[in-house]
Motif scaffolding. Structure first.
Motif, PDB file in Angstrom:
ATOM      1  N   ILE A 149     -25.728  -3.178 -14.395  1.00 59.68           N
ATOM      2  CA  ILE A 149     -25.787  -2.128 -13.398  1.00 59.68           C
ATOM      3  C   ILE A 149     -24.604  -1.412 -13.104  1.00 59.68           C
ATOM      4  O   ILE A 149     -24.539  -0.431 -12.348  1.00 59.68           O
ATOM      5  N   ARG A 150     -23.359  -2.327 -13.624  1.00 61.60           N
ATOM      6  CA  ARG A 150     -21.999  -1.840 -13.344  1.00 61.60           C
ATOM      7  C   ARG A 150     -21.773  -0.381 -14.269  1.00 61.60           C
ATOM      8  O   ARG A 150     -20.852   0.488 -14.024  1.00 61.60           O
ATOM      9  N   ALA A 151     -22.442  -0.184 -15.434  1.00 59.24           N
ATOM     10  CA  ALA A 151     -22.693   0.729 -16.375  1.00 59.24           C
ATOM     11  C   ALA A 151     -21.153   1.176 -16.976  1.00 59.24           C
ATOM     12  O   ALA A 151     -20.828   2.411 -16.765  1.00 59.24           O
ATOM     13  N   SER A 152     -20.348   0.343 -17.051  1.00 56.04           N
ATOM     14  CA  SER A 152     -18.885   0.524 -17.591  1.00 56.04           C
ATOM     15  C   SER A 152     -18.708  -0.068 -18.943  1.00 56.04           C
ATOM     16  O   SER A 152     -18.943  -1.250 -19.258  1.00 56.04           O
ATOM     17  N   ASP A 153     -17.970   0.604 -19.926  1.00 55.79           N
ATOM     18  CA  ASP A 153     -17.643   0.045 -21.113  1.00 55.79           C
ATOM     19  C   ASP A 153     -16.797  -1.362 -20.672  1.00 55.79           C
ATOM     20  O   ASP A 153     -16.843  -2.293 -21.506  1.00 55.79           O
ATOM     21  N   ASP A 154     -15.885  -1.240 -19.845  1.00 58.94           N
ATOM     22  CA  ASP A 154     -15.015  -2.672 -19.207  1.00 58.94           C
ATOM     23  C   ASP A 154     -15.609  -3.453 -19.057  1.00 58.94           C
ATOM     24  O   ASP A 154     -15.296  -4.775 -19.019  1.00 58.94           O
ATOM     25  N   TYR A 155     -16.929  -3.401 -18.163  1.00 52.55           N
ATOM     26  CA  TYR A 155     -17.515  -4.455 -17.745  1.00 52.55           C
ATOM     27  C   TYR A 155     -18.798  -4.820 -18.390  1.00 52.55           C
ATOM     28  O   TYR A 155     -19.763  -5.526 -17.928  1.00 52.55           O
ATOM     29  N   TYR A 156     -19.214  -4.411 -19.722  1.00 54.56           N
ATOM     30  CA  TYR A 156     -20.264  -4.653 -20.223  1.00 54.56           C
ATOM     31  C   TYR A 156     -20.234  -5.898 -21.141  1.00 54.56           C
ATOM     32  O   TYR A 156     -19.713  -5.577 -22.317  1.00 54.56           O
ATOM     33  N   PHE A 157     -20.863  -7.003 -20.838  1.00 51.71           N
ATOM     34  CA  PHE A 157     -20.664  -8.409 -21.183  1.00 51.71           C
ATOM     35  C   PHE A 157     -22.020  -8.770 -21.582  1.00 51.71           C
ATOM     36  O   PHE A 157     -23.051  -8.709 -20.825  1.00 51.71           O
ATOM     37  N   SER A 158     -22.161  -9.636 -22.676  1.00 46.97           N
ATOM     38  CA  SER A 158     -23.445 -10.676 -23.048  1.00 46.97           C
ATOM     39  C   SER A 158     -23.207 -11.753 -21.875  1.00 46.97           C
ATOM     40  O   SER A 158     -22.216 -12.104 -21.368  1.00 46.97           O
ATOM     41  N   GLY A 159     -24.371 -12.282 -21.782  1.00 48.11           N
ATOM     42  CA  GLY A 159     -24.488 -13.710 -21.076  1.00 48.11           C
ATOM     43  C   GLY A 159     -24.248 -14.915 -22.171  1.00 48.11           C
ATOM     44  O   GLY A 159     -24.496 -14.552 -23.474  1.00 48.11           O
ATOM     45  N   ARG A 160     -24.181 -16.162 -21.766  1.00 48.71           N
ATOM     46  CA  ARG A 160     -23.946 -17.082 -22.469  1.00 48.71           C
ATOM     47  C   ARG A 160     -25.138 -17.464 -23.390  1.00 48.71           C
ATOM     48  O   ARG A 160     -26.303 -17.498 -22.781  1.00 48.71           O
ATOM     49  N   GLY A 161     -25.095 -17.778 -24.811  1.00 46.70           N
ATOM     50  CA  GLY A 161     -25.985 -18.200 -25.553  1.00 46.70           C
ATOM     51  C   GLY A 161     -26.442 -19.723 -25.390  1.00 46.70           C
ATOM     52  O   GLY A 161     -25.874 -20.298 -24.381  1.00 46.70           O
ATOM     53  N   ARG A 162     -27.068 -20.271 -26.088  1.00 47.92           N
ATOM     54  CA  ARG A 162     -27.223 -21.791 -26.254  1.00 47.92           C
ATOM     55  C   ARG A 162     -25.894 -22.401 -26.147  1.00 47.92           C
ATOM     56  O   ARG A 162     -25.138 -22.529 -27.058  1.00 47.92           O
ATOM     57  N   THR A 163     -26.016 -23.251 -25.063  1.00 47.69           N
ATOM     58  CA  THR A 163     -24.889 -24.259 -24.879  1.00 47.69           C
ATOM     59  C   THR A 163     -25.102 -25.741 -24.608  1.00 47.69           C
ATOM     60  O   THR A 163     -25.889 -25.658 -23.684  1.00 47.69           O
ATOM     61  N   PHE A 164     -24.486 -26.699 -25.044  1.00 49.13           N
ATOM     62  CA  PHE A 164     -24.735 -28.065 -25.144  1.00 49.13           C
ATOM     63  C   PHE A 164     -23.574 -28.621 -24.232  1.00 49.13           C
ATOM     64  O   PHE A 164     -22.476 -28.407 -24.575  1.00 49.13           O
TER      65      PHE A 164
END
Length: 708
Positions: A685-700
């Motif tokens: 919803i920030r809609a900015s290249d500087d703030y466009y991040f994936s979330g964490r994948g599988r983490t043990f």
């Protein structure tokens, strides 16, 4: 109010959100104890079921259970509290709200928020291993004063237990996503001693986190300006000690000291994403420009309690907090020749809380508290290398007497009520804005404000199993003064136009009215709880994105929502949990008194549902499987003037705990067990290249803890 809103209120005559907690629910004794959990954030030590509103108590067992998955307080709260925005998994908590408004964060009653310059870094001021339980009172609150327009989140820190006799605890945690640079480790130690005369708890932790990877096995992008928890090192030194004295040991003095530091390891540089193409940001090896991005927070808290003072309880508390947050290199337009620098927000906060509690004055199972709170905060935002002021030197002072009471009117009806008279003074020095913000003169001065805020609630026991409640609460807070004063988007954005501190319409206080109704059902196996609420700020302070920066806009806002929590003991060793929340909001963008647009999604949280199963295999082994789904959201006509769309996603987590007896305890957690690839809520919803991040994948995460 719209027909849709009225219909929803009628249909959602529902149940108070989670006035009990969901710990190891296979233990019936624990469930019974949770029903009588004492909450201190309301300013009266009272049982949660006596509070007319949505109360969530996250117990020590729940914290341990959630820490097995994610050792992050913002993630724990986002999982366990309805209508809380998803964690950003960053050092910044910008965009994280409770019921669409700001929550007041407390550590043992000491405010962590900065009233004059937000900075959005108050989510990281203490390590989770120092926290015993978390009390969350949702909705505006007059009990704690400044800043609680969305609710109260109180971290209650650990103390020595009666069974502790020079008890020592050592623990270690390894977190990995099976990448060499994605492995992190944590170690912690605690020493506790309890005696009738004295007790203390001393603890320390050191935590080094690796790089995060998403579901596509790509490194998660970094916010080099706001700060990161990945590729970071955090440490915490904590002490709480108490001494009991008096004829019947009815007096106690207690001291708490906490020093928390977190900073980037500076092993990577950010690579921007591409929002339009749907390509999340990532990183590459390298050293970022400038000093490390850090949070450094020191807290000193002294408390005195007399449990038999004039037939009541007298409590006096004084505290001091020093807070420094360094941000990453950015284009500030510092001077006509120097553009980039790093910002730092420094705040010194001191205050006191004085209260006197009486019980059964009217012989109506009644509780009373009379109190006086004082707070002083000195804040400035500067540039690290050029030593220029981003904001003027600002000072905040407040003094607030209050009264709070609850009592039985009849055998079935309990009333609660309170009032708080808030007075505050805000000062600013003369200054100039940065060259990039117009190099305007800031004419300093003093602004005085006062407001009386109220709360009124009722709980009616319809049957032994069902009670209904209704509540009205007001909250009182300030907009982000520093944001208004630092730039050319104040009340008059014209370049070379002085900003007069004494005439800032955009910086006047915000009063929020919160209306709530609901009910609770407590059966032999089923507990059901939900509420519906309406929150109105006639002159709200919303962050609105213009260009690359958020401005403060004064707009009438209305937020409506409902929450549902349920817990079912399916078998003796199997428990089910369901939690659902819905939030929506409207704003008056043209200041004509009519709500004409949807709220910016940044100020709201998406609809979400949590499903969980708690299973006890035997006396030693137990586990939890939870699924958290965030629903799609679209706002075509909203306050930011552009359509916003959020693609929802569901994440599944698993945790298991095994008791080795004298050899310690082991827990295993798997976050995002199916390795779902998603872009987090704020980034979408920030809609900015500087703030466009994936979330964490599988983490043990593998945890081991030993007492000796």
């Amino acid at each position: 109010m719209s027909t849709k809103t009225l219909s929803a209120i009628t249909l959602a005559l529902t149940f108070n959100a989670s006035s009990y907690a969901f710990a190891d629910t296979s233990n019936e004794q624990d469930v019974e104890q949770l029903d009588t959990m004492v909450v201190t954030a309301s300013r009266i030590k009272q049982q949660a079921e006596k509070i007319p509103g949505a109360v969530t108590v996250i117990t020590a067992k729940e914290i341990e259970q959630q820490k097995a998955v994610s050792d992050d307080l913002t993630s724990i709260i986002a999982t366990m509290v309805p209508s809380m925005t998803p964690s950003r998994q960053k050092m910044s908590n910008q965009g994280e709200s409770l019921r669409g408004r700001n929550a007041l964060i407390l550590v043992d009653g000491v405010p962590q928020n900065n009233p004059l310059r937000n900075g959005n870094r108050y989510g990281y001021t203490i390590d989770p291993s120092m926290v015993e339980k978390i009390e969350v009172i949702a909705g505006a609150s007059a009990a704690q004063g400044m800043g609680a327009t969305g609710g109260i989140i109180n971290y209650v820190t650990k103390s020595a237990k009666p069974s502790d006799h020079w008890k020592q605890t050592i623990g270690t945690r390894v977190t990995t996503n099976l990448h060499d640079d994605g492995t992190g480790g944590k170690v912690y130690y605690a020493l506790s001693q309890f005696d009738n005369i004295y007790d203390f708890y001393l603890s320390g932790s050191w935590d080094r986190q690796g790089l995060y990877y998403d579901g596509n096995n790509n490194p998660v992008g970094m916010n080099s300006i706001q700060g990161e928890t990945q590729d970071s090192t955090a440490s915490d030194i904590y002490f709480k000690g108490g001494y009991n004295f008096g004829d019947d040991l009815d007096q106690r003095i207690e001291m708490t000291v906490n020093r928390y530091d977190i900073g980037s390891n500076d092993n990577y540089v950010a690579i921007k994403g591409d929002f339009d193409q749907g390509i999340p940001g990532t990183v590459e090896k390298g050293h970022p420009v400038g000093d490390s991005v850090t949070n450094e927070v020191a807290l000193y808290n002294l408390k005195y309690e007399h449990n038999d003072f004039a037939n009541g309880i007298l409590t006096a508390q004084v505290f001091y907090q020093n807070y420094d947050a360094v941000f990453g290199d950015a284009n500030w337009g510092a001077t006509s020749t120097v553009q980039n620098d790093q910002g730092i927000i420094s705040s010194d906060k001191s205050g006191f809380k004085l209260s006197y509690e009486r019980y059964d004055l009217l012989d109506l199972d009644d509780s009373w508290v009379f109190g006086l709170d004082g707070l002083q905060d000195k804040t400035v935002q500067k540039l690290v290398h050029t030593d220029l002021n981003v904001t003027p030197n600002m000072e905040y002072q407040s003094l607030a007497p209050f009264i709070q009471a609850d009592f039985l009117v009849t055998e079935d009806l309990r009333l609660s009520m309170g009032a708080r008279y808030e007075t505050m003074r805000v000062k600013s020095s003369d200054a100039k804005t940065l060259w990039g913000y117009g190099y305007n003169d800031v004419i300093g001065g003093t602004n005085d404000y006062s407001e009386t805020v109220f709360n009124l609630g009722a709980i009616y026991s319809l049957t032994d199993q069902v009670n209904l409640f209704a509540a009205f609460n007001q909250g009182f807070g300030l907009p982000d003064y520093g944001r208004v004063l630092r730039g050319n988007w104040g009340d008059d954005p014209a370049v070379n136009k002085p900003i007069d501190f004494n005439d800032l319409a955009s910086a006047k206080p915000v009063v929020t009215d919160n209306y709530e109704i609901g009910a609770n059902y407590t059966g032999e196996k089923l507990k059901l709880s939900a509420s519906t609420y309406l929150s109105i700020a006639k002159n709200g302070a919303n962050l609105v994105l213009r260009g690359d920066n958020y401005d403060v806009d004064r707009q009438k806002t209305q937020i409506f929502g409902y929450e549902l929590s349920s817990h079912y003991q399916l078998f003796d060793d199997t428990a089910l949990q369901l939690m659902y929340s819905h939030v929506e909001g409207r704003v008056d963008t043209n200041e004509d008194g009519h709500l004409d647009s949807d709220m910016d999604l940044k100020n709201l949280t998406p609809d979400r549902i949590l499903l969980a199963v708690d299973q006890r295999v035997n006396d030693k082994l137990s586990g939890r499987l939870q699924y958290n789904y965030l629903f799609d959201a679209t706002k075509e006509d909203n306050a930011v003037g552009q359509a916003q769309h959020f693609d929802g996603y569901g994440l599944t987590d698993l945790s298991a705990r095994y008791d080795l007896g004298k050899q310690g305890r082991v827990s295993l957690g798997v976050e995002n067990i199916f390795n779902k690839q998603y872009v987090n809520y704020f980034s979408q919803i920030r809609a900015s290249d500087d703030y466009y991040f994936s979330g964490r994948g599988r983490t043990f995460s593998l945890n081991y803890e030993l007492d000796f």
